[in-house]
Scaffold this motif. Sequence first.
Motif, PDB file in Angstrom:
ATOM      1  N   SER A 284       0.835  -1.175   0.024  1.00 26.69           N
ATOM      2  CA  SER A 284       0.142  -0.259   0.046  1.00 26.69           C
ATOM      3  C   SER A 284       0.827   1.229   0.011  1.00 26.69           C
ATOM      4  O   SER A 284       0.352   2.233   0.001  1.00 26.69           O
ATOM      5  CB  SER A 284      -0.852  -0.026   1.254  1.00 26.69           C
ATOM      6  OG  SER A 284      -0.084   0.024   2.365  1.00 26.69           O
ATOM      7  N   ARG A 285       2.028   1.062   0.088  1.00 21.47           N
ATOM      8  CA  ARG A 285       2.869   2.373   0.276  1.00 21.47           C
ATOM      9  C   ARG A 285       3.077   3.193  -1.219  1.00 21.47           C
ATOM     10  O   ARG A 285       3.079   4.546  -0.983  1.00 21.47           O
ATOM     11  CB  ARG A 285       4.511   1.758   0.328  1.00 21.47           C
ATOM     12  CG  ARG A 285       5.473   3.167   0.773  1.00 21.47           C
ATOM     13  CD  ARG A 285       6.676   2.459   1.276  1.00 21.47           C
ATOM     14  NE  ARG A 285       6.327   1.765   2.614  1.00 21.47           N
ATOM     15  CZ  ARG A 285       7.278   0.812   3.216  1.00 21.47           C
ATOM     16  NH1 ARG A 285       8.135   0.521   2.594  1.00 21.47           N
ATOM     17  NH2 ARG A 285       6.820   0.133   4.149  1.00 21.47           N
ATOM     18  N   PHE A 286       2.847   2.537  -2.203  1.00 19.72           N
ATOM     19  CA  PHE A 286       2.656   3.330  -3.666  1.00 19.72           C
ATOM     20  C   PHE A 286       1.292   4.159  -3.748  1.00 19.72           C
ATOM     21  O   PHE A 286       1.407   5.149  -4.124  1.00 19.72           O
ATOM     22  CB  PHE A 286       2.785   2.312  -4.794  1.00 19.72           C
ATOM     23  CG  PHE A 286       1.484   1.683  -5.013  1.00 19.72           C
ATOM     24  CD1 PHE A 286       0.689   2.127  -6.330  1.00 19.72           C
ATOM     25  CD2 PHE A 286       0.781   0.675  -4.445  1.00 19.72           C
ATOM     26  CE1 PHE A 286      -0.267   1.733  -6.610  1.00 19.72           C
ATOM     27  CE2 PHE A 286      -0.508   0.193  -4.580  1.00 19.72           C
ATOM     28  CZ  PHE A 286      -0.870   0.733  -5.957  1.00 19.72           C
ATOM     29  N   LEU A 287       0.250   3.549  -2.997  1.00 26.24           N
ATOM     30  CA  LEU A 287      -0.820   4.224  -2.955  1.00 26.24           C
ATOM     31  C   LEU A 287      -1.039   5.296  -2.060  1.00 26.24           C
ATOM     32  O   LEU A 287      -1.381   6.555  -2.382  1.00 26.24           O
ATOM     33  CB  LEU A 287      -2.089   2.983  -2.657  1.00 26.24           C
ATOM     34  CG  LEU A 287      -3.366   3.827  -2.961  1.00 26.24           C
ATOM     35  CD1 LEU A 287      -3.898   4.398  -4.132  1.00 26.24           C
ATOM     36  CD2 LEU A 287      -4.267   2.556  -2.478  1.00 26.24           C
ATOM     37  N   VAL A 288      -0.267   5.261  -0.831  1.00 30.25           N
ATOM     38  CA  VAL A 288      -0.250   6.209   0.197  1.00 30.25           C
ATOM     39  C   VAL A 288       0.494   7.385  -0.573  1.00 30.25           C
ATOM     40  O   VAL A 288       0.252   8.577  -0.293  1.00 30.25           O
ATOM     41  CB  VAL A 288       0.478   5.666   1.403  1.00 30.25           C
ATOM     42  CG1 VAL A 288       0.795   7.073   2.245  1.00 30.25           C
ATOM     43  CG2 VAL A 288      -0.388   5.005   2.121  1.00 30.25           C
ATOM     44  N   ASP A 289       1.535   7.168  -1.179  1.00 30.95           N
ATOM     45  CA  ASP A 289       2.472   8.409  -1.808  1.00 30.95           C
ATOM     46  C   ASP A 289       1.595   8.672  -2.973  1.00 30.95           C
ATOM     47  O   ASP A 289       1.726  10.208  -3.114  1.00 30.95           O
ATOM     48  CB  ASP A 289       3.757   7.568  -2.282  1.00 30.95           C
ATOM     49  CG  ASP A 289       4.760   7.109  -1.318  1.00 30.95           C
ATOM     50  OD1 ASP A 289       4.578   7.534  -0.094  1.00 30.95           O
ATOM     51  OD2 ASP A 289       5.530   6.506  -1.625  1.00 30.95           O
TER      52      ASP A 289
END
Length: 358
Positions: free
Chosen positions: A315-320
């Motif tokens: 989910s890190r890519f989506l948070v960014d």
Amino acid sequence: VPEIDCVDERFLHRCPNIEKIIDDLGALGKETAKHSTETCRLDISAQDFDIASRLIDGISQSIDSSCLPNRVLSDKVKRSCDRLGFRCERIEVFGRERVRIIAMGVNTEASKCTVDELKSALEATTGVSLGDACIEELNGSCTLSIKSAPSLSASSVKNKLPRAENEENGDTLCEFSTSEDKFYMLLCDGMGSGKDARLTSGICAEFMQKILASCKDKELCMSMLNNFIRAKKPECSSSIDLLEIDLVSGNSCLVKSGAAPSFIKRGDNVFRLHSKTAPIGIMKELDAERLDFSLREGDVVVMVSDGIASDERDSRFLVDYLSKITLCEDGDKDVELTPTDCVTETVTPANLPSKKCF
């Protein structure tokens, strides 16, 4: 079921009754399986009776709470009306979460305030937004009624892609509202892929939508659904990700059962909400977690299936991505990205983590 071909040759020559023993073991195994199935069904039926009883009790309490007089609030409203110069024979407030105010025997000639002034005073006293007043005259007596109204509005944008070309997507997404000014967004992800997963998620979504229309106990509804899916043949399961927004108060919650993380975008900040639970239809008892929070004007809630982000690393890519973009209402031509653009751009193979395919 045991077969004679599975028996070691040494036992075939040493035991003259080996065939009868194998037949007896097979019959015993079938009887045990039958008894286990019947016991499981009886267990599910007993749970269904218990849940149905709690469901009826919850509906009854919900109806009673909305019809019972609110004595404390009624006294405050009476004093407020007296100070304002609103004249009536009797005024009562009903309910707590949703209020309904009824003034009977209204003296329109002696009253010194307008309907709009009365509404503003009642909103200040009760602390809730009120709708338009309804005035009825019957047999020479005038009655005024007014009830709480939503202070917020909610809308949604949905998008999905199949796991592979020419394969049906196993997710079901839907939104609905209830008469109690509750807005729901539901994402069901059927385990597996193709038509079977789509059928299971569709059943779950339809079940939840029908039950929540009359019962506000979300965990109880999901327990009932869990038993229903467990009894279904062949065995199946589905994750449940339910968002509830109270349009009157702004109080909201996510109820997750085997669901992927969700995200709230508030300005430049992005908050990740997740739970570690099993999908429904797998365990005897419902495994679900409720996450409570409050929404403000302009907040955006992003719900995804595990094809997009199943854990913190995914989910890190989506948070960014969410933290960098600026969202505004669809149709606003002066902004970089609308919610529709955001969903369309995010749910594309090029933007997904390399090891995932949604």
